[in-house]
Write an enzyme that holds these catalytic residues in place. Structure first.
Site, PDB file in Angstrom:
ATOM      1  N   ASN A  51      -1.786   2.689   3.034  1.00  0.00           N
ATOM      2  CA  ASN A  51      -0.651   2.335   3.889  1.00  0.00           C
ATOM      3  C   ASN A  51      -1.154   1.585   5.124  1.00  0.00           C
ATOM      4  O   ASN A  51      -2.244   1.857   5.652  1.00  0.00           O
ATOM      5  CB  ASN A  51       0.190   3.561   4.263  1.00  0.00           C
ATOM      6  CG  ASN A  51      -0.562   4.682   4.930  1.00  0.00           C
ATOM      7  OD1 ASN A  51      -1.752   4.877   4.688  1.00  0.00           O
ATOM      8  ND2 ASN A  51       0.118   5.429   5.778  1.00  0.00           N
ATOM      9  N   ILE A  52      -0.354   0.618   5.544  1.00  0.00           N
ATOM     10  CA  ILE A  52      -0.701  -0.248   6.673  1.00  0.00           C
ATOM     11  C   ILE A  52       0.498  -0.253   7.616  1.00  0.00           C
ATOM     12  O   ILE A  52       1.552  -0.821   7.283  1.00  0.00           O
ATOM     13  CB  ILE A  52      -1.021  -1.679   6.193  1.00  0.00           C
ATOM     14  CG1 ILE A  52      -2.138  -1.657   5.145  1.00  0.00           C
ATOM     15  CG2 ILE A  52      -1.402  -2.559   7.391  1.00  0.00           C
ATOM     16  CD1 ILE A  52      -2.330  -2.972   4.405  1.00  0.00           C
ATOM     17  N   GLU A  53       0.350   0.437   8.742  1.00  0.00           N
ATOM     18  CA  GLU A  53       1.481   0.606   9.652  1.00  0.00           C
ATOM     19  C   GLU A  53       1.539  -0.520  10.684  1.00  0.00           C
ATOM     20  O   GLU A  53       0.618  -1.349  10.795  1.00  0.00           O
ATOM     21  CB  GLU A  53       1.394   1.981  10.330  1.00  0.00           C
ATOM     22  CG  GLU A  53       1.492   3.088   9.292  1.00  0.00           C
ATOM     23  CD  GLU A  53       1.618   4.479   9.874  1.00  0.00           C
ATOM     24  OE1 GLU A  53       1.296   4.676  11.067  1.00  0.00           O
ATOM     25  OE2 GLU A  53       2.046   5.370   9.116  1.00  0.00           O
ATOM     26  N   CYS A 111       3.631   0.586   2.407  1.00  0.00           N
ATOM     27  CA  CYS A 111       3.095   1.789   1.764  1.00  0.00           C
ATOM     28  C   CYS A 111       1.869   1.469   0.908  1.00  0.00           C
ATOM     29  O   CYS A 111       1.697   0.329   0.448  1.00  0.00           O
ATOM     30  CB  CYS A 111       4.145   2.413   0.863  1.00  0.00           C
ATOM     31  SG  CYS A 111       5.514   3.176   1.731  1.00  0.00           S
ATOM     32  N   GLU A 131       1.253   2.315  -2.171  1.00  0.00           N
ATOM     33  CA  GLU A 131       1.593   1.903  -3.542  1.00  0.00           C
ATOM     34  C   GLU A 131       1.919   0.409  -3.578  1.00  0.00           C
ATOM     35  O   GLU A 131       1.487  -0.316  -4.475  1.00  0.00           O
ATOM     36  CB  GLU A 131       2.813   2.687  -4.050  1.00  0.00           C
ATOM     37  CG  GLU A 131       2.612   4.183  -4.127  1.00  0.00           C
ATOM     38  CD  GLU A 131       3.048   4.898  -2.859  1.00  0.00           C
ATOM     39  OE1 GLU A 131       2.768   4.404  -1.743  1.00  0.00           O
ATOM     40  OE2 GLU A 131       3.661   5.970  -2.973  1.00  0.00           O
ATOM     41  N   CYS A 169       7.920   6.573  -2.086  1.00  0.00           N
ATOM     42  CA  CYS A 169       9.220   6.402  -1.430  1.00  0.00           C
ATOM     43  C   CYS A 169      10.144   5.568  -2.325  1.00  0.00           C
ATOM     44  O   CYS A 169       9.717   4.959  -3.326  1.00  0.00           O
ATOM     45  CB  CYS A 169       9.046   5.748  -0.065  1.00  0.00           C
ATOM     46  SG  CYS A 169       8.822   3.954  -0.139  1.00  0.00           S
ATOM     47  N   CYS A 171       9.147   1.844  -2.854  1.00  0.00           N
ATOM     48  CA  CYS A 171       8.030   1.696  -3.802  1.00  0.00           C
ATOM     49  C   CYS A 171       8.496   1.928  -5.235  1.00  0.00           C
ATOM     50  O   CYS A 171       8.050   1.243  -6.168  1.00  0.00           O
ATOM     51  CB  CYS A 171       6.901   2.659  -3.454  1.00  0.00           C
ATOM     52  SG  CYS A 171       6.029   2.181  -1.947  1.00  0.00           S
TER      53      CYS A 171
HETATM   54  N1  THU Z   1       3.800   6.192   2.835  1.00  0.00           N
HETATM   55  C1  THU Z   1       3.138   5.608   1.785  1.00  0.00           C
HETATM   56  O1  THU Z   1       2.160   4.874   1.981  1.00  0.00           O
HETATM   57  N2  THU Z   1       3.584   5.868   0.535  1.00  0.00           N
HETATM   58  C2  THU Z   1       4.643   6.678   0.239  1.00  0.00           C
HETATM   59  O2  THU Z   1       5.061   6.755  -0.901  1.00  0.00           O
HETATM   60  C3  THU Z   1       5.274   7.461   1.298  1.00  0.00           C
HETATM   61  C4  THU Z   1       4.957   7.033   2.686  1.00  0.00           C
HETATM   62  C5  THU Z   1       3.327   5.928   4.187  1.00  0.00           C
HETATM   63  C6  THU Z   1       4.232   5.068   5.015  1.00  0.00           C
HETATM   64  C7  THU Z   1       3.833   5.485   6.417  1.00  0.00           C
HETATM   65  O3  THU Z   1       2.716   4.741   6.816  1.00  0.00           O
HETATM   66  C8  THU Z   1       3.420   6.934   6.270  1.00  0.00           C
HETATM   67  O4  THU Z   1       3.199   7.151   4.888  1.00  0.00           O
HETATM   68  C9  THU Z   1       4.446   7.939   6.774  1.00  0.00           C
HETATM   69  O5  THU Z   1       5.681   7.687   6.233  1.00  0.00           O
END
Ligand code: THU
Length: 135
Positions: A42-44, A53, A55, A91, A94
């Site tokens: 994940n890259i915020e 996300c 995935e 999520c 995804c």
């Molecule tokens: N996140 C994912 O990378 N994949 C998921 O299926 C659920 C959520 C990440 C997004 C965000 O950076 C962090 O988890 C919290 O929501």
């Protein structure tokens, strides 16, 4: 590649997570039908909605390299300071991105570690879904 090997790659990818806002680190490893593997984290972003996300990072890396045939994906996630203690199901966004490229039998391996995981199908996670075959 077996599920445990794919989970190990997802755990390694998770170490690259850029998650300074949620401190929730996620890793994914996507196995293509031709045996290639693409990983993602994940890259915020400070504009939260720009976050990607793990995935989707893996899937977009694969598609951008010309791969669109996928067999399964392993996903691991949890507090960035610890090993995953729970399951991190994909999520909704995804799941819809998976639906674009994968059939209902695509497998999602939702894991805590190499030994503790659930294997579900895309049909399980996104029943009665909308996809390109609907228009
Ligand atoms: N996140 C994912 O990378 N994949 C998921 O299926 C659920 C959520 C990440 C997004 C965000 O950076 C962090 O988890 C919290 O929501």
């Amino acid at each position: 590649m077996n599920n445990s090997e794919l989970i190990k790659l997802a755990l390694e990818a998770r170490e690259k997570s850029y998650s300074p806002y949620s401190h929730f680190a996620v890793g994914a490893a996507l196995l293509c039908k031709n045996s290639k593997v693409f990983t993602g984290c994940n890259i915020e972003n400070s504009g939260y909605s720009a976050t990607n996300c793990a995935e989707r990072t893996a899937i977009f890396k694969a598609v951008s390299e010309g791969e669109t045939e996928f067999e399964k994906i392993a996903v691991v996630g949890g507090n960035a300071d610890e090993k995953p203690s729970g399951f991190c199901p994909p999520c909704g966004i995804c799941r819809q991105v998976m639906k674009e490229f994968c059939g209902n039998d695509f497998k999602i391996i939702i894991a805590k570690n190499e030994n503790e995981y659930k294997s579900v199908t895309l049909e399980d996670l996104l029943p009665l879904s909308f996809d390109k075959r609907d228009f």
